[in-house]
Design an enzyme around this catalytic site. Sequence first.
Site, short mmCIF file in Angstrom:
data_model
loop_
_atom_site.label_atom_id
_atom_site.label_comp_id
_atom_site.label_asym_id
_atom_site.label_seq_id
_atom_site.Cartn_x
_atom_site.Cartn_y
_atom_site.Cartn_z
CG ASN A 89 37.04 46.43 34.52
OD1 ASN A 89 36.33 45.94 33.82
ND2 ASN A 89 36.96 46.13 36.05
CG HIS A 102 43.59 44.39 38.38
ND1 HIS A 102 43.76 45.86 38.04
CD2 HIS A 102 41.94 44.39 38.51
CE1 HIS A 102 42.97 46.61 38.28
NE2 HIS A 102 41.67 45.78 38.27
CG HIS A 104 38.34 41.69 37.92
ND1 HIS A 104 38.13 41.91 39.25
CD2 HIS A 104 38.85 42.62 37.42
CE1 HIS A 104 38.31 43.34 39.30
NE2 HIS A 104 38.90 43.80 38.41
P1 5GP Z 1 39.14 47.23 39.02
O1 5GP Z 1 38.05 48.19 39.53
O2 5GP Z 1 40.51 48.24 38.94
O3 5GP Z 1 38.96 46.60 37.94
O4 5GP Z 1 39.55 46.42 40.12
C1 5GP Z 1 40.38 46.54 41.40
C2 5GP Z 1 39.96 45.61 42.37
O5 5GP Z 1 40.89 45.48 43.44
C3 5GP Z 1 38.71 45.74 43.10
O6 5GP Z 1 37.60 44.50 42.80
C4 5GP Z 1 38.75 45.75 44.46
O7 5GP Z 1 38.01 45.34 45.34
C5 5GP Z 1 40.21 45.05 44.58
N1 5GP Z 1 41.07 45.74 45.61
C6 5GP Z 1 41.26 46.98 46.09
N2 5GP Z 1 42.16 47.39 46.98
C7 5GP Z 1 42.41 45.93 47.50
C8 5GP Z 1 43.38 45.43 48.41
O8 5GP Z 1 43.96 46.24 49.12
N3 5GP Z 1 43.54 44.16 48.47
C9 5GP Z 1 42.70 43.30 47.73
N4 5GP Z 1 42.95 41.89 47.79
N5 5GP Z 1 41.97 43.69 46.66
C10 5GP Z 1 41.84 45.11 46.59
#
Ligand code: 5GP
Length: 116
Positions: A89, A102, A104
């Site tokens: 994203n 990152h 996914h």
């Molecule tokens: P985004 O929404 O930025 O594409 O994805 C961020 C991801 O990081 C989300 O799926 C969220 O659940 C994950 N996430 C957020 N904080 C933490 C954390 O402290 N530890 C882990 N393992 N994942 C996290």
Amino acid sequence: MADQDCLFCKIVAEEIAADIIYESDDAIAFRDINPQAPTHVLIIPRRHIATINDLQPGDESIVGNLHIAAKQIAAVEGLTDEGYRLVMNCNEAAGQTVFHLHLHLLGGRIMNWPPG
Ligand code: 5GP
Ligand code: ZN
């Protein structure tokens, strides 16, 4: 260079715990804290890069290696043949909430298209 306020930089530095399942010279991968599929792994560069918009010429190997790591992790998770989804994203409208690049890796269930 690590960003002092970045959650994922703190995971790279092992200041915050995570279920790390893969490590290389330039990347790590760990299980998402709020999994959206039976397998939900985040693959990140060790270096702080906030978004896809911040990628520069010379970063090709970092981005490529995230995908090579994804393929290897998918194999360990038993997803190679059934398939899996890779998502990156960029910024708020796409749903980015952590501003450290990152990838996914999602698998273990049927994925819908188009995504929400
Ligand atoms: P985004 O929404 O930025 O594409 O994805 C961020 C991801 O990081 C989300 O799926 C969220 O659940 C994950 N996430 C957020 N904080 C933490 C954390 O402290 N530890 C882990 N393992 N994942 C996290
Ligand atoms: Zn960071």
